[in-house]
Design an enzyme around this catalytic site. Structure first.
Site, PDB file in Angstrom:
ATOM      1  N   LYS A   1       0.860  -1.238   0.063  1.00  0.00           N
ATOM      2  CA  LYS A   1       0.205  -0.091  -0.014  1.00  0.00           C
ATOM      3  C   LYS A   1       0.791   1.441   0.137  1.00  0.00           C
ATOM      4  CE  LYS A   1      -2.320   1.221   3.951  1.00  0.00           C
ATOM      5  NZ  LYS A   1      -2.204   2.648   4.305  1.00  0.00           N
ATOM      6  N   SER A   2       1.612   1.254   0.972  1.00  0.00           N
ATOM      7  CA  SER A   2       2.610   2.694   0.871  1.00  0.00           C
ATOM      8  C   SER A   2       3.430   2.504  -0.305  1.00  0.00           C
ATOM      9  CB  SER A   2       3.665   2.486   2.144  1.00  0.00           C
ATOM     10  OG  SER A   2       3.274   2.609   3.389  1.00  0.00           O
TER      11      SER A   2
ATOM     12  N   ARG B   1       3.150   5.740  -3.357  1.00  0.00           N
ATOM     13  CA  ARG B   1       4.136   6.696  -3.733  1.00  0.00           C
ATOM     14  C   ARG B   1       4.492   6.526  -5.206  1.00  0.00           C
ATOM     15  NH1 ARG B   1       4.352   5.608   1.445  1.00  0.00           N
ATOM     16  NH2 ARG B   1       5.523   6.766   2.978  1.00  0.00           N
TER      17      ARG B   1
ATOM     18  N   ARG C   1      -8.723  13.349  11.642  1.00  0.00           N
ATOM     19  CA  ARG C   1      -7.464  13.037  11.867  1.00  0.00           C
ATOM     20  C   ARG C   1      -6.373  14.286  11.875  1.00  0.00           C
ATOM     21  NH1 ARG C   1      -6.048   7.704   8.705  1.00  0.00           N
ATOM     22  NH2 ARG C   1      -4.327   7.469  10.169  1.00  0.00           N
TER      23      ARG C   1
ATOM     24  N   ASP D   1       1.581  -0.356  11.885  1.00  0.00           N
ATOM     25  CA  ASP D   1       0.208  -0.688  11.448  1.00  0.00           C
ATOM     26  C   ASP D   1      -0.224  -2.184  12.091  1.00  0.00           C
ATOM     27  OD1 ASP D   1      -0.135   1.714   9.864  1.00  0.00           O
ATOM     28  OD2 ASP D   1       0.725   0.686   8.310  1.00  0.00           O
TER      29      ASP D   1
ATOM     30  N   LYS E   1      -4.968   6.614  14.307  1.00  0.00           N
ATOM     31  CA  LYS E   1      -5.076   5.836  13.024  1.00  0.00           C
ATOM     32  C   LYS E   1      -6.547   5.876  12.638  1.00  0.00           C
ATOM     33  CE  LYS E   1      -0.665   5.025  12.647  1.00  0.00           C
ATOM     34  NZ  LYS E   1       0.078   5.998  11.294  1.00  0.00           N
TER      35      LYS E   1
END
Ligand code: S3P
Length: 444
Positions: free
Chosen positions: A22-23, A27, A122, A325, A352
């Protein structure tokens, strides 16, 4: 709203196909749109949060295609970004909002960044303040929350090169400031109290951006220094590794469900992500890392996981950042460990997708697990056989939903996870993968 019913008792066996990280997917899409030319990123994660990033890129008039996990992006370069029509809707994705804010600031365009009710709650002060120090004009809703309104910068004007000392280690904040630093008049330096995942450093360096990192000498912490690149960013040509944070659910499922034996090929093993692996090994887990290699500038390996009797685990300090996470699924492992497992220094979990301390403790207690909540963590009193037999609420948090389902796999009685559609945010094939491995799980 769909409910995921988990009927415990079946061993999990077989080989898993992981979704892309996902990260790194976030990016790849964003950085590619800042490059000069066409980028390719295969094994791109097709999920709710990455769809939010791609729809923001569409609103910014960036051309991209996505077919069978193959993402192609026509980069416009920093100077080619244009004011979007309407606001940029980041959905539930804080990574999209925080990284995009840095890119919009660097591009010098005007944009409003917004998202779901959950995202609006958030904390965004952690990017607003340092962006303002760099000269970005930015307005926010009360409490420094989204929507954020970034005002255009006069053409030809640069952002100020700045040293940022962060109070909390955060790869999202660091990456936002690194992206803003692409348009600075010198070196942007970011010092974190602990080292966070370095996907942005690796990817931007591969695209030709001068980036250095190491222990800070004058302040306690880990620093990253970035200079604006001499020319356009080089396009990407990568295959994104499998997501360790998705694998984590299957790893714990395999460990706690008696008789299980799993192979998980192509798992991203960035050291800023694998804190749960270290913790589980310390707890006595039977996990082998096979065939270590490099892919897309990231460490990758295959994992063999066999059911194990776990000892209790204790987590604090840097380890918290390295498994930020993974606390919901760590709790599922700790529920079956021999003795009390505890977590401290983890107050960040309260900010989160849900308050991951309060929500996790409340829902695990419904499964008749003895838990104690603290301001910065929790203690879980593991027991060989979790009673289960309850319906739980994941608080609209994809990782909480999957962790509660995993906890149910080895319980004495079925567990029902309400609002299970939220799982689609990060791991669309989760239920199908569990079914293919032999688990009895039903969506109804
Ligand atoms: C992410 C960083 C982490 C993590 C999030 C993704 C990223 O947030 O919780 O799921 O891609 O940079 P923080 O670094 O803000 O803790």
């Amino acid at each position: 709203m769909s409910t995921l019913r988990v009927i415990p008792g079946s061993p999990l066996r077989g080989t898993i196909t992981l979704p892309g990280d996902k990260s790194i997917s976030h990016r790849a899409a964003l950085f590619a749109s800042l490059a000069g030319g066409e980028s390719r990123a295969d094994n791109f994660l097709e999920s709710g949060v990455t769809a939010a990033m791609l729809s923001c890129l569409t609103a910014l008039d960036i051309e991209w295609t996505l077919e069978n996990g193959r993402l192609r992006v026509n980069g416009r370069g920093l100077a080619g970004w244009q004011h979007p029509y309407g606001s940029l809707n980041c959905g539930n994705s804080a990574t999209t909002l925080r990284l995009l804010a840095g890119a919009v600031a660097a591009a010098g365009i005007e944009a409003v960044l917004d998202g779901s009710e959950g995202l609006r709650r958030r904390p965004m002060g952690r990017i607003i303040e340092p962006l303002r120090e760099m000269g970005v004009v930015i307005q926010a809703a009360p409490g420094d929350c989204a929507p954020l309104h970034i005002i255009a910068r006069p053409s030809g004007e640069k952002l100020k090169s700045t040293t940022h000392v962060l109070a909390v280690a955060s790869a999202q904040v660091k990456s936002c400031l690194m992206l803003a630093g692409l348009a600075a008049d010198g070196v942007t330096r970011i010092v974190e109290p602990s080292r966070s995942r370095d996907h942005s450093e690796r990817m931007l360096a591969a695209m030709g951006v001068p980036v250095q990192s190491g222990p800070a000498v004058d302040i306690h912490g880990w620093q990253v220094s970035l200079s604006p690149p001499p020319g356009a960013l080089t396009p990407l040509n990568i295959t994104i590794p499998g997501d360790f944070s998705a694998a984590a659910f299957l790893i714990v499922a395999g460990l706690i469900t008696p008789g299980s034996d799993l192979l998980i090929p192509g798992v991203g093993l960035n050291p800023g992500r694998t804190g749960l692996l270290e913790t589980l090994l310390e707890m006595g887990a039977d996990i082998q890392v096979l065939n270590p290699r490099e892919q897309a500038g990231e460490p990758v390996g295959d994992l063999r996981v066999r059911a194990s009797l776990l000892r209790a685990g204790q987590i604090s300090g840097q380890r918290v950042v390295d498994m930020i996470d993974e606390f919901p699924v760590f709790a599922a492992a700790a529920a079956y460990a021999d003795g009390p497992s505890s977590v401290c220094d983890a107050q960040e979990l309260r900010y989160k997708e849900s308050d991951r301390i309060g929500a996790l403790c409340a829902e695990l207690a419904r499964l008749s697990l003895q838990v104690e909540e603290a301001a910065d963590g929790f203690t879980i009193h593991g027991q060989p056989a979790l009673p289960g037999g309850a319906s739980v609420d994941p608080h609209r948090d994809h990782r909480l939903a999957m962790a509660l389902a995993v906890a149910g796999l080895a319980a004495q009685n079925p567990v029902e996870v309400q609002g299970a559609e939220i799982i689609h945010e990060s791991f669309p094939g989760f239920v199908e993968q569990l079914t293919a491995l032999g688990a009895k799980v039903e969506l109804c």
